[in-house]
Design a protein around this motif. Sequence first.
Motif, PDB file in Angstrom:
ATOM      1  N   PHE A 100     -16.704 -25.322  -6.655  1.00  0.00           N
ATOM      2  CA  PHE A 100     -16.310 -25.045  -8.039  1.00  0.00           C
ATOM      3  C   PHE A 100     -15.420 -26.162  -8.576  1.00  0.00           C
ATOM      4  O   PHE A 100     -15.570 -26.597  -9.721  1.00  0.00           O
ATOM      5  N   TYR A 101     -14.506 -26.653  -7.736  1.00  0.00           N
ATOM      6  CA  TYR A 101     -13.629 -27.752  -8.148  1.00  0.00           C
ATOM      7  C   TYR A 101     -14.462 -28.991  -8.487  1.00  0.00           C
ATOM      8  O   TYR A 101     -14.251 -29.625  -9.530  1.00  0.00           O
ATOM      9  N   PHE A 102     -15.397 -29.333  -7.611  1.00  0.00           N
ATOM     10  CA  PHE A 102     -16.229 -30.508  -7.859  1.00  0.00           C
ATOM     11  C   PHE A 102     -17.071 -30.319  -9.120  1.00  0.00           C
ATOM     12  O   PHE A 102     -17.267 -31.268  -9.894  1.00  0.00           O
ATOM     13  N   TRP A 103     -17.567 -29.095  -9.340  1.00  0.00           N
ATOM     14  CA  TRP A 103     -18.366 -28.818 -10.543  1.00  0.00           C
ATOM     15  C   TRP A 103     -17.515 -29.007 -11.798  1.00  0.00           C
ATOM     16  O   TRP A 103     -17.951 -29.638 -12.763  1.00  0.00           O
ATOM     17  N   ALA A 104     -16.302 -28.447 -11.806  1.00  0.00           N
ATOM     18  CA  ALA A 104     -15.414 -28.567 -12.958  1.00  0.00           C
ATOM     19  C   ALA A 104     -15.032 -30.027 -13.197  1.00  0.00           C
ATOM     20  O   ALA A 104     -15.006 -30.509 -14.347  1.00  0.00           O
ATOM     21  N   PHE A 105     -14.734 -30.749 -12.110  1.00  0.00           N
ATOM     22  CA  PHE A 105     -14.360 -32.156 -12.223  1.00  0.00           C
ATOM     23  C   PHE A 105     -15.530 -32.971 -12.767  1.00  0.00           C
ATOM     24  O   PHE A 105     -15.349 -33.892 -13.589  1.00  0.00           O
ATOM     25  N   ASP A 106     -16.751 -32.617 -12.357  1.00  0.00           N
ATOM     26  CA  ASP A 106     -17.935 -33.318 -12.838  1.00  0.00           C
ATOM     27  C   ASP A 106     -18.129 -33.084 -14.334  1.00  0.00           C
ATOM     28  O   ASP A 106     -18.537 -33.993 -15.068  1.00  0.00           O
ATOM     29  N   CYS A 107     -17.823 -31.878 -14.810  1.00  0.00           N
ATOM     30  CA  CYS A 107     -17.917 -31.586 -16.244  1.00  0.00           C
ATOM     31  C   CYS A 107     -16.958 -32.463 -17.047  1.00  0.00           C
ATOM     32  O   CYS A 107     -17.307 -32.981 -18.113  1.00  0.00           O
ATOM     33  N   VAL A 108     -15.747 -32.635 -16.519  1.00  0.00           N
ATOM     34  CA  VAL A 108     -14.767 -33.490 -17.190  1.00  0.00           C
ATOM     35  C   VAL A 108     -15.260 -34.934 -17.217  1.00  0.00           C
ATOM     36  O   VAL A 108     -15.160 -35.625 -18.252  1.00  0.00           O
ATOM     37  N   LYS A 109     -15.822 -35.400 -16.118  1.00  0.00           N
ATOM     38  CA  LYS A 109     -16.327 -36.773 -16.065  1.00  0.00           C
ATOM     39  C   LYS A 109     -17.446 -36.985 -17.077  1.00  0.00           C
ATOM     40  O   LYS A 109     -17.497 -38.021 -17.762  1.00  0.00           O
ATOM     41  N   LEU A 138     -17.898 -35.417 -19.836  1.00  0.00           N
ATOM     42  CA  LEU A 138     -17.311 -35.419 -21.173  1.00  0.00           C
ATOM     43  C   LEU A 138     -16.728 -36.784 -21.511  1.00  0.00           C
ATOM     44  O   LEU A 138     -16.904 -37.310 -22.616  1.00  0.00           O
ATOM     45  N   ILE A 139     -16.035 -37.374 -20.534  1.00  0.00           N
ATOM     46  CA  ILE A 139     -15.467 -38.716 -20.733  1.00  0.00           C
ATOM     47  C   ILE A 139     -16.575 -39.729 -20.993  1.00  0.00           C
ATOM     48  O   ILE A 139     -16.460 -40.591 -21.878  1.00  0.00           O
ATOM     49  N   ILE A 140     -17.675 -39.607 -20.247  1.00  0.00           N
ATOM     50  CA  ILE A 140     -18.799 -40.525 -20.429  1.00  0.00           C
ATOM     51  C   ILE A 140     -19.390 -40.388 -21.823  1.00  0.00           C
ATOM     52  O   ILE A 140     -19.700 -41.381 -22.495  1.00  0.00           O
ATOM     53  N   CYS A 141     -19.534 -39.144 -22.281  1.00  0.00           N
ATOM     54  CA  CYS A 141     -20.114 -38.900 -23.613  1.00  0.00           C
ATOM     55  C   CYS A 141     -19.247 -39.497 -24.722  1.00  0.00           C
ATOM     56  O   CYS A 141     -19.756 -40.033 -25.716  1.00  0.00           O
ATOM     57  N   ILE A 142     -17.933 -39.422 -24.555  1.00  0.00           N
ATOM     58  CA  ILE A 142     -17.026 -39.871 -25.609  1.00  0.00           C
ATOM     59  C   ILE A 142     -16.733 -41.368 -25.527  1.00  0.00           C
ATOM     60  O   ILE A 142     -16.781 -42.095 -26.529  1.00  0.00           O
ATOM     61  N   PHE A 143     -16.449 -41.840 -24.308  1.00  0.00           N
ATOM     62  CA  PHE A 143     -15.958 -43.210 -24.143  1.00  0.00           C
ATOM     63  C   PHE A 143     -16.938 -44.150 -23.431  1.00  0.00           C
ATOM     64  O   PHE A 143     -16.730 -45.356 -23.426  1.00  0.00           O
TER      65      PHE A 143
END
Length: 280
Positions: free
Chosen positions: A248-257, A259-264
């Motif tokens: 679950f931690y890796f899944w949540a961390f992957d979602c954040v990554k 999001l960063i890719i989509c924006i920046f």
Amino acid sequence: MDGKIIYFVQSILILTMGKPVISVVTICYNSVRTIEETLQSVISQKYPYLDYVIIDGGSTDGTLDVVERYQEYLGYFHSEPDEGISDAFNRGILHAKGDLIVIINSDDILLPNALEEVARYYEPGIDIYRGNVIIRNKDTGFTGRDIPSMKFPLMPFFVNVDHQGTFVTAAAYRRWGGYDVKFRYMMDHDFLARAYQGGARFKYVPADLAEFRLGGVSVAPISAKRYDIEHIVLNNGGGRWLAKFCYFYFWAFDCVKRLIICIFGIDMLKRMHYAKTNKG
């Protein structure tokens, strides 16, 4: 000269000069576009005690023709279908003759003088040597430096694996085993965690040893890595709920990554993770 005789002569020289035989294992499958650069990076090493092993998974795209041109530099080469990356790794280790073994895949690069650098830090009692890996995105021109982790706790958070810069003694493989063929993505992490939890001695080599090209299995979706993530915990004594929490931690961390890719963009994400390098 017969390969066994060469290896015997090398072993005698090592006893007098203190330098190890280093086996480089390259696994490949339909890698005609990249493997020649990998081959040249290995055979151009100015290190006299090199043993080069290539394990091919049954390529049909011309990879074998490229390898054939370098046959004289190889200690062992074989091509047949395998059961995946872990199986290919294990086959290469089985045929490696070196005191130290490093795995450089067919789209990675061994940097100049890498073997000599590792040999400088070679000493009895060390099981695993770890050096820096240069991360490169050929599409964007980004480069970064990954500093390897030296500890692999039960919960595998914020760990830099970098098998391209990892030199494992043959004795360590005999003691802690090879790569689990059930793993498809994180087999190198699993091995290092198993060795660390088993008491392996690690040593840092303060040098850039290899270059890793972004892509391949490293960009697989996190859901595909669920088995691997959970079993790194389970294989090292963790419970099932702890393993699920880890995923679950890796899944949540992957979602954040993502999001960063989509924006920046992806390079921003990489700059946040990797140390700066002026290699271009």
